[in-house]
Design a protein around this motif. Structure first.
Motif, mmCIF file in Angstrom:
data_model
loop_
_atom_site.group_PDB
_atom_site.id
_atom_site.type_symbol
_atom_site.label_atom_id
_atom_site.label_comp_id
_atom_site.label_asym_id
_atom_site.label_seq_id
_atom_site.Cartn_x
_atom_site.Cartn_y
_atom_site.Cartn_z
ATOM 1 N N SER A 177 -1.103 61.797 8.975
ATOM 2 C CA SER A 177 -0.915 60.400 8.589
ATOM 3 C C SER A 177 -0.039 60.390 7.336
ATOM 4 C CB SER A 177 -2.261 59.746 8.297
ATOM 5 O OG SER A 177 -2.802 60.265 7.099
ATOM 6 N N GLU A 185 -7.594 56.886 1.670
ATOM 7 C CA GLU A 185 -7.541 58.137 2.425
ATOM 8 C C GLU A 185 -6.653 59.184 1.758
ATOM 9 O OE1 GLU A 185 -5.166 58.116 5.954
ATOM 10 O OE2 GLU A 185 -6.868 58.726 7.182
ATOM 11 N N ILE A 195 -5.739 43.275 4.153
ATOM 12 C CA ILE A 195 -5.611 44.699 3.831
ATOM 13 C C ILE A 195 -4.293 45.282 4.327
ATOM 14 C CG2 ILE A 195 -8.096 45.134 3.793
ATOM 15 C CD1 ILE A 195 -7.797 46.325 6.649
ATOM 16 N N PHE A 206 -1.092 51.182 6.385
ATOM 17 C CA PHE A 206 -1.488 51.319 7.791
ATOM 18 C C PHE A 206 -0.321 51.756 8.676
ATOM 19 C CE2 PHE A 206 -4.936 48.691 6.163
ATOM 20 C CZ PHE A 206 -5.990 49.510 6.514
ATOM 21 N N ILE A 266 2.403 53.204 8.077
ATOM 22 C CA ILE A 266 2.724 54.603 7.791
ATOM 23 C C ILE A 266 1.477 55.348 7.314
ATOM 24 C CG2 ILE A 266 4.089 56.161 6.344
ATOM 25 C CD1 ILE A 266 6.261 54.033 6.252
ATOM 26 N N HIS A 284 -1.671 55.145 7.847
ATOM 27 C CA HIS A 284 -2.748 55.479 8.785
ATOM 28 C C HIS A 284 -2.248 55.848 10.175
ATOM 29 C CE1 HIS A 284 -5.224 53.938 5.585
ATOM 30 N NE2 HIS A 284 -6.327 54.137 6.272
ATOM 31 N N THR A 285 -0.966 56.122 10.303
ATOM 32 C CA THR A 285 -0.414 56.512 11.596
ATOM 33 C C THR A 285 -0.177 58.013 11.617
ATOM 34 O OG1 THR A 285 0.615 54.379 12.004
ATOM 35 C CG2 THR A 285 1.609 56.269 13.106
ATOM 36 N N ALA A 286 -0.676 58.674 12.673
ATOM 37 C CA ALA A 286 -0.389 60.090 12.866
ATOM 38 C C ALA A 286 1.051 60.199 13.333
ATOM 39 C CB ALA A 286 -1.326 60.691 13.903
#
Lengths: 193, 391
Positions: free
Chosen positions: B9, B36, B118, B171, B173, B175-177
């Protein structure tokens, strides 16, 4: 490039592991020399709430960062979502879409609920398999096993080896073995119409 | 340089980039979607992969205050935040730049409240655009990582010594694999280098004063030296990027020029939306439409002369702003680009889009290119437009 890209949309309930599966699949295809992009749709996250995940797979690096509106493959981890229009399972689908549904019902009966003429519908009892093999009703990894019976993104052995990498440091040997067995079984037990 | 292809991520990628600098101190407070990133960093510290001292503070105001204290003491220091967290740092964000402390920060772009949201937009970083930091924007996890590694060299360079922020979309970028190439730890550290502080509060042999009262007598001169540092920064950003390009094969500048050589129409954009634009531009190119894109990587200092030159002679320019400037004339990117184009006969229009994470889809890019074609052939368009919203 868009023509060669596989776009998968996951429909599940919070706690079923769809986020993990969507992101893990994007990672697992790297070993095959492919590029993956995996992401969930974030909302008010809570166990049991409908959620969506997305996976893109392509031969070239993936540049677009939008949601998947016209998925080639729709994977449904909880069949009750088919009864909820708000879950949007059929949004943007057509006769070329492939549906893979975790259910004990037949493809014919699920196909009637989906109601998209000409779409390929496959079913597998991934929750039953997970309960048997892992001891917990987490159908995410078995659904990837089932997916590989429809689209040969990689072999089942390659998936299993990637799965060991994912679970290896976090889970007991029994859970890992259970997941490997569940993946294998779901791959074999997928039912087509 | 051989580099491993991994799927991470954006948050994980930046955590690695910062770890590879072997920072002495990290001070942070959790906020979605930055959490994260610091979670991953805490894992590095807990399992012995990093010796960074983590200061777990009670607010972002304290996070930036601790970072300022740490950097003034001579330690290589970073922090990370998003949205309201950045807003709460506000006062000290200016102090960090004013004291010329080379702090690095991951700003995981998220909308500001209210209502509470968010998801991604750029209103957080844009609120801090005049604070004196260097702002780098990233299209994907690869660029977030690369900017993360380069940020240390830029911030700590003797001619710059300005805090540097690595922006990447929350999100989309963070939280994206995504697949990216990562430098081995040793190679990254060799590139970044050992930190040589210029002044340290802990150096009792060479005492310095940091942050005293600065009134009518010298404040203006100190601000002038800050302005001069900003003016010197672009040259250093380019030099560091060139060296990084030689090492990694990934080349960066003030902006990425996508199919601009013969482009009559240009979309100007920041962040992850650039990738979506590229896919749609390719479709239009197949139809013979001469569209291209300019993705601004360095928003601060704003590369004014470069923008004026690269956009000169185009038939139409569309600026995409992922933040609104309430009461202002268009969004922050538009204001800069139009100002840079002063005196040129090139129509420049603005689009406010994607606020609060509203999906920026392929059809929105198509709308922009259709409008560009219309403007290029003499059509009329509002100066400032809204994209992807229900009216």
């Amino acid at each position: 490039m868009a023509g060669q890209m596989v776009e998968i949309r996951w429909h599940a309930r919070g706690g079923q592991g769809a986020k993990t599966a969507a992101m893990f699949l994007a990672e697992a295809v790297l070993e095959k020399g492919k590029y993956g992009q995996g992401f969930p749709e974030y909302g008010p996250e809570r166990r049991g709430a409908p959620m969506r995940g997305y996976t893109r797979i392509a031969a070239e690096p993936i540049r677009r960062h939008c949601m998947i509106e016209r998925p080639g493959i729709v994977i449904v981890l909880d069949p009750t979502l088919l009864d909820s229009p708000a879950a949007g399972v059929i949004a943007g689908t057509d006769s070329n879409t492939v549906f893979i549904v975790n259910t004990t019902e037949t493809p014919a009966s699920i196909g009637a609920k989906i109601g998209i003429k000409g779409a390929d519908v496959y079913t597998v009892d991934a929750t039953g398999i997970a309960l048997d093999a892992i001891g917990r009703p987490i159908p995410n990894m078995p659904m990837i096993g089932a997916l590989l019976a429809v689209d040969e993104l990689m072999t089942v052995d390659e998936l299993k080896s990637a799965l060991v990498g994912l679970l290896g440091s976090k889970f007991s040997q029994a859970v890992i073995e259970g997941n490997l067995a569940a993946v294998e079984r779901a791959n074999k037990e997928l039912v087509s119409a | 340089m051989e580099q491993k292809l991994v799927a991470l991520s954006g948050n994980e990628a930046v955590a690695y980039a910062f770890k590879q600098a072997r920072p002495h101190v990290a001070a942070a407070f959790p906020i979605t979607p930055q959490t994260e990133m610091m979670h991953k960093y805490a894992e590095f510290v807990a399992n012995g992969e990093s010796t960074t001292e983590m200061i777990l503070v009670e607010s972002e105001h304290s996070a930036m205050s601790a970072a300022v204290g740490s950097a003034a003491a001579g330690a290589r220091t970073f922090t990370a935040t998003s949205s309201a967290g950045f807003a709460l740092m506000w006062e000290i964000v200016y102090v960090a730049a004013s004291l010329r402390l080379p702090i690095c920060m991951a700003l995981v772009n998220r909308a500001l409240s209210g209502n509470i949201n968010i998801h991604c937009d750029h209103s957080d970083s844009m609120g801090g655009r005049d604070a004196g930091w260097i702002h780098l924007f990233s299209e994907n996890a690869q660029e977030a990582y690369d900017n993360g590694v380069m940020s240390w060299r830029i911030a700590e360079h003797g001619d710059v010594r300005l805090p540097t922020m690595v922006n990447y979309d929350g999100f989309i970028i963070s939280h994206t694999a995504d697949a990216l190439h990562m430098l081995p730890d040793e190679a990254a550290y060799d590139f970044i280098g050992k930190y040589q502080h210029k002044y340290s509060l802990l150096d009792v042999e060479n005492p310095v004063t940091v942050g005293p009262l600065d009134l009518t007598d010298y404040y203006f001169e100190h601000k002038t030296s800050q302005l001069a540092a900003c003016a010197r920064a672009p040259e250093i950003v380019q030099a560091v990027s060139d060296e990084y390009g030689e090492l990694t094969g990934r080349h960066y500048s003030f902006a990425e020029e996508y199919k601009l050589d013969d482009a009559e129409m240009v979309i100007v954009v920041l962040g992850s939306s650039a990738g979506t634009c590229k896919d749609v531009i390719d479709e239009y190119r197949e139809k013979g439409v001469k569209a291209g894109m300019l993705k601004i990587r360095m928003f601060r200092p704003f590369p004014n002369a470069y923008i004026a030159k690269i956009l000169a002679g185009r038939k139409a320019v569309a600026v995409l702003d992922r933040s609104a400037s309430f009461g202002g004339f268009g969004g922050p990117v538009f204001t800069e680009v139009r100002s840079a184009m002063y005196g040129q006969n090139v129509p420049v229009h603005d689009y406010i889009y994607g606020l609060g994470g509203r999906d920026f889809d392929l059809s929105q890019v198509a709308t922009v290119i259709d409008n560009l074609q219309n403007v290029a052939s003499g059509g009329e368009l509002e100066d400032v437009n809204l994209l992807g919203v229900r009216l």
